[in-house]
Design a protein around this motif. Structure first.
Motif, PDB file in Angstrom:
ATOM      1  N   LEU A 136       8.340  10.524  29.075  1.00 34.69           N
ATOM      2  CA  LEU A 136       7.866   9.023  28.797  1.00 34.69           C
ATOM      3  C   LEU A 136       6.410   9.177  30.059  1.00 34.69           C
ATOM      4  O   LEU A 136       5.720   8.315  29.797  1.00 34.69           O
ATOM      5  CB  LEU A 136       9.110   8.364  29.639  1.00 34.69           C
ATOM      6  N   ALA A 137       6.765   9.927  31.018  1.00 27.60           N
ATOM      7  CA  ALA A 137       5.506   9.930  31.947  1.00 27.60           C
ATOM      8  C   ALA A 137       4.123  10.566  31.350  1.00 27.60           C
ATOM      9  O   ALA A 137       3.158   9.942  31.464  1.00 27.60           O
ATOM     10  CB  ALA A 137       5.894  10.571  33.264  1.00 27.60           C
ATOM     11  N   GLU A 138       4.464  11.403  30.521  1.00 28.21           N
ATOM     12  CA  GLU A 138       3.034  12.032  29.651  1.00 28.21           C
ATOM     13  C   GLU A 138       2.477  10.926  28.834  1.00 28.21           C
ATOM     14  O   GLU A 138       1.400  10.760  28.731  1.00 28.21           O
ATOM     15  CB  GLU A 138       3.599  13.289  29.081  1.00 28.21           C
ATOM     16  N   ASP A 139       3.454  10.133  28.242  1.00 31.50           N
ATOM     17  CA  ASP A 139       2.943   9.144  26.995  1.00 31.50           C
ATOM     18  C   ASP A 139       2.343   7.914  28.104  1.00 31.50           C
ATOM     19  O   ASP A 139       1.361   7.312  27.440  1.00 31.50           O
ATOM     20  CB  ASP A 139       4.004   8.604  26.404  1.00 31.50           C
ATOM     21  N   LEU A 140       2.829   7.798  29.185  1.00 35.09           N
ATOM     22  CA  LEU A 140       2.320   6.691  30.082  1.00 35.09           C
ATOM     23  C   LEU A 140       1.281   6.750  30.810  1.00 35.09           C
ATOM     24  O   LEU A 140       0.684   5.727  31.435  1.00 35.09           O
ATOM     25  CB  LEU A 140       3.205   5.965  30.953  1.00 35.09           C
ATOM     26  N   LYS A 141       0.756   8.286  31.063  1.00 36.45           N
ATOM     27  CA  LYS A 141      -0.313   8.256  31.969  1.00 36.45           C
ATOM     28  C   LYS A 141      -1.676   7.935  31.614  1.00 36.45           C
ATOM     29  O   LYS A 141      -2.422   7.725  32.543  1.00 36.45           O
ATOM     30  CB  LYS A 141      -0.325  10.056  32.365  1.00 36.45           C
ATOM     31  N   ASP A 142      -1.781   7.670  30.368  1.00 39.53           N
ATOM     32  CA  ASP A 142      -2.975   7.453  29.840  1.00 39.53           C
ATOM     33  C   ASP A 142      -2.947   5.734  29.473  1.00 39.53           C
ATOM     34  O   ASP A 142      -4.034   5.186  29.139  1.00 39.53           O
ATOM     35  CB  ASP A 142      -3.665   8.111  28.578  1.00 39.53           C
ATOM     36  N   VAL A 143      -2.184   4.937  30.050  1.00 41.69           N
ATOM     37  CA  VAL A 143      -1.878   3.763  29.804  1.00 41.69           C
ATOM     38  C   VAL A 143      -2.466   2.823  31.104  1.00 41.69           C
ATOM     39  O   VAL A 143      -2.311   3.004  32.119  1.00 41.69           O
ATOM     40  CB  VAL A 143      -0.345   3.191  29.384  1.00 41.69           C
ATOM     41  N   THR A 144      -3.405   1.791  30.681  1.00 40.85           N
ATOM     42  CA  THR A 144      -3.821   1.209  31.732  1.00 40.85           C
ATOM     43  C   THR A 144      -3.531  -0.253  31.879  1.00 40.85           C
ATOM     44  O   THR A 144      -3.682  -0.815  30.425  1.00 40.85           O
ATOM     45  CB  THR A 144      -5.573   1.465  31.900  1.00 40.85           C
ATOM     46  N   LEU A 145      -2.721  -0.860  32.815  1.00 44.60           N
ATOM     47  CA  LEU A 145      -2.294  -2.049  32.656  1.00 44.60           C
ATOM     48  C   LEU A 145      -3.430  -2.994  33.284  1.00 44.60           C
ATOM     49  O   LEU A 145      -4.336  -2.691  34.324  1.00 44.60           O
ATOM     50  CB  LEU A 145      -1.152  -2.509  33.403  1.00 44.60           C
ATOM     51  N   GLU A 146      -3.767  -4.257  32.542  1.00 44.77           N
ATOM     52  CA  GLU A 146      -4.799  -5.216  33.097  1.00 44.77           C
ATOM     53  C   GLU A 146      -3.968  -6.077  34.187  1.00 44.77           C
ATOM     54  O   GLU A 146      -2.808  -5.915  34.605  1.00 44.77           O
ATOM     55  CB  GLU A 146      -5.085  -6.028  31.993  1.00 44.77           C
ATOM     56  N   ASP A 147      -4.914  -6.826  34.850  1.00 45.19           N
ATOM     57  CA  ASP A 147      -4.255  -7.611  36.063  1.00 45.19           C
ATOM     58  C   ASP A 147      -3.254  -8.719  35.567  1.00 45.19           C
ATOM     59  O   ASP A 147      -2.279  -8.914  36.348  1.00 45.19           O
ATOM     60  CB  ASP A 147      -5.354  -8.466  36.831  1.00 45.19           C
ATOM     61  N   ASP A 148      -3.218  -9.102  34.532  1.00 41.49           N
ATOM     62  CA  ASP A 148      -2.291  -9.906  33.775  1.00 41.49           C
ATOM     63  C   ASP A 148      -1.253  -9.442  32.883  1.00 41.49           C
ATOM     64  O   ASP A 148      -0.591  -9.966  32.345  1.00 41.49           O
ATOM     65  CB  ASP A 148      -2.851 -11.157  32.908  1.00 41.49           C
TER      66      ASP A 148
ATOM     67  N   HIS B 146       8.815   6.174  17.966  1.00 43.28           N
ATOM     68  CA  HIS B 146       9.149   5.594  19.156  1.00 43.28           C
ATOM     69  C   HIS B 146      10.215   6.398  19.771  1.00 43.28           C
ATOM     70  O   HIS B 146      10.955   5.992  21.023  1.00 43.28           O
ATOM     71  CB  HIS B 146      10.096   4.104  18.950  1.00 43.28           C
ATOM     72  N   HIS B 147      10.394   7.528  19.438  1.00 41.92           N
ATOM     73  CA  HIS B 147      11.458   8.691  20.215  1.00 41.92           C
ATOM     74  C   HIS B 147      10.870   9.101  21.653  1.00 41.92           C
ATOM     75  O   HIS B 147       9.821   9.373  21.497  1.00 41.92           O
ATOM     76  CB  HIS B 147      11.646   9.892  19.348  1.00 41.92           C
ATOM     77  N   VAL B 148      11.600   9.129  22.650  1.00 39.33           N
ATOM     78  CA  VAL B 148      11.299   9.463  23.827  1.00 39.33           C
ATOM     79  C   VAL B 148      12.343  10.743  24.253  1.00 39.33           C
ATOM     80  O   VAL B 148      13.428  10.347  24.181  1.00 39.33           O
ATOM     81  CB  VAL B 148      11.414   8.221  25.153  1.00 39.33           C
ATOM     82  N   LEU B 149      11.751  11.888  24.582  1.00 45.87           N
ATOM     83  CA  LEU B 149      12.437  13.080  24.714  1.00 45.87           C
ATOM     84  C   LEU B 149      13.263  12.913  26.021  1.00 45.87           C
ATOM     85  O   LEU B 149      14.598  12.960  26.191  1.00 45.87           O
ATOM     86  CB  LEU B 149      11.612  14.206  24.740  1.00 45.87           C
ATOM     87  N   ASN B 150      12.601  12.589  27.177  1.00 44.16           N
ATOM     88  CA  ASN B 150      13.090  12.384  28.303  1.00 44.16           C
ATOM     89  C   ASN B 150      12.329  11.682  29.346  1.00 44.16           C
ATOM     90  O   ASN B 150      11.027  11.307  28.817  1.00 44.16           O
ATOM     91  CB  ASN B 150      13.512  13.813  29.073  1.00 44.16           C
TER      92      ASN B 150
END
Length: 450
Positions: free
Chosen positions: A394-406, A386-390
């Motif tokens: 965090l942006a690198e970790d989230l770039k492949d995350v897709t949010l659904e409409d809900d 769960h460690h986030v360096l900076n």
């Protein structure tokens, strides 16, 4: 060329060879003379030719001084070698002239030989002189550029742009006090800017050197300690006042800010901006922070002496049990009893400019213990999933995350994170993590149980 043809037909190939040798010798003399002039001018201008530059393998002031002295010594040696070479070539020139004269060359041919040699010498002299002059100019420009770059690096905030939005970026004045232009320039340099002293006799720099020297002498034998003190005293007495890195109006501005009792000058919580607040507002916000009974507890008396006795007792026990060495105990032993000081760092990026509480532990009884524990814990920091360096990580970790409409992405702003952390649970987790890592060499692990 008719000269060489006539010389070969009338006096043989050896005469042509001697003339060629004389011509080359004259050219060499011209080149070396220009090289000597170039080296002498470089020496007098405090320049070091590129070919004599040495790379300093150690990043320290003394190492750089050694390298500079070595470069100057090499330049002096080059001048000496060039002078010896010129003397040798002059002797060779004399010998070749004698050999040519011994062949009884006729007068007309002798005049042609003299003119040919003189033209070769002058052409070579003009060419090399122009090249060496250009090299010296480029060397001087390069050194000036390097000096300017170093000055700009050391004084990166020396002349900040205080126009428009830049003023708001570097200096945030939240007080009722109106800052002058000089005060704005000083504050825009940042709180970490080192102002050159105007008096070495009463300078804090001298005091810091003396204190550091005495601390070092504690661990040295008496003869070596006395020698170190003598060297430090000699160095301080011979020290020269450095050139001022701020203007006179800025020194006056610093004195004015120090004497102004209605304001507080603080560093922003994020970024390098300098914040000016009214002292009454700052004190009110700090009082509000400390009045939180869930986070802070009011004490009837100073617990420092009690904690010191407990820490000394623990260190003695650990040394007796051979869990720490004597040198470790001396380092961890509390020699000062400064009470930790709390202060607030303004969060100018948030509405209302709240303060982030920071506790200055410097000089307290547990300062060295905290430093040692930080070294022990550093290998296991960042190993959690769960460690986030900076923010970039965090942006690198989230770039492949897709949010659904809900779905929504929620970010929590934790208040009083460290004071809300359960200490017993934290120590238990740390102990487990350290025990799991068999490669860690820890001499002070028992301190985690105190």
């Amino acid at each position: 060329m008719n000269l060489f043809k006539d010389l070969r037909e009338n006096y043989g190939r050896n005469a042509v060879r001697d003339l060629r040798s004389l011509e080359n010798t004259e050219r060499k003399i011209s080149r070396f003379r220009c090289h000597r002039v170039f080296s002498l001018r470089a020496k007098h201008s405090g320049l070091i030719p590129t070919s004599l530059k040495l790379k300093c393998p150690i990043n320290s002031v003394r190492a750089r001084d050694i390298v500079k002295k070595a470069e100057k010594a090499l330049l002096n040696e080059r001048i000496r070698v060039i002078s010896n070479k010129i003397r040798y070539l002059e002797q060779e020139k004399t010998r070749l002239n004698t050999d040519l004269k011994s062949r009884d060359v006729n007068k007309e041919l002798s005049i042609q030989i003299s003119r040919h040699v003189e033209n070769s010498r002058e052409n070579e002299l003009q060419y090399v002189r122009a090249r060496q002059t250009r090299k010296l100019k480029e060397l001087a420009e390069k050194q000036d550029k390097s000096a300017n770059n170093n000055a700009n690096k050391n004084n990166s905030h020396a002349e900040p742009d205080l126009s428009g939005t830049q003023l708001k970026r570097w200096v945030k004045n939240l007080s009722k006090y109106k800052l002058s232009d000089a005060q704005n320039r000083v504050l825009a340099r940042g709180l970490g800017y080192g102002v050159s002293p105007d008096n070495l006799t009463h300078s804090s720099i001298v005091d810091e050197h003396i204190v550091a020297c005495e601390r070092a002498c504690w661990k040295l034998p008496k003869p070596e300690a006395a020698q170190l003190r003598a060297e430090i005293v000699g160095t301080l007495k011979s020290a020269k006042l450095p050139p001022s890195n701020i203007g006179k109006d800025e020194r006056v501005a610093i004195n004015q800010l120090q004497k102004e009792e209605s304001i507080m000058v603080l560093g922003a919580d994020k970024g390098r901006a300098t914040v000016v607040m009214d002292k009454t507002e700052y004190q009110q916000k700090m009082s509000t922070l400390l009045s939180d009974s869930k986070t802070y507890e009011k004490l009837d008396r100073d617990p420092t002496p009690k904690h010191k006795r407990e820490l000394v007792s623990i260190l003695q026990r650990l040394e007796k049990e051979e869990k720490i060495k004597k040198a470790d105990k001396q380092f961890l032993y509390p020699t000062s009893e400064n009470v930790p000081r709390i202060y607030g760092s303004p969060k100018i990026h948030k509405d209302g400019t709240p303060l982030r509480p920071i506790v200055d532990f410097t000089g307290s009884i547990g300062y060295n213990v905290a430093k040692s524990l930080a070294d022990i814990l550093s290998p296991i920091v960042g190993q959690s999933e769960h460690h986030v360096l900076n923010s970039k990580s965090l942006a690198e970790d989230l770039k492949d995350v897709t949010l659904e409409d809900d779905e929504i992405l929620n970010s929590h702003d934790v208040v009083a994170l460290f004071t809300s952390t359960p200490i017993d649970l934290t120590l238990h987790i740390l102990k487990e993590r350290l025990n799991e890592d068999k490669d860690l060499k820890i001499e002070l692990s028992s301190l985690l149980m105190t």
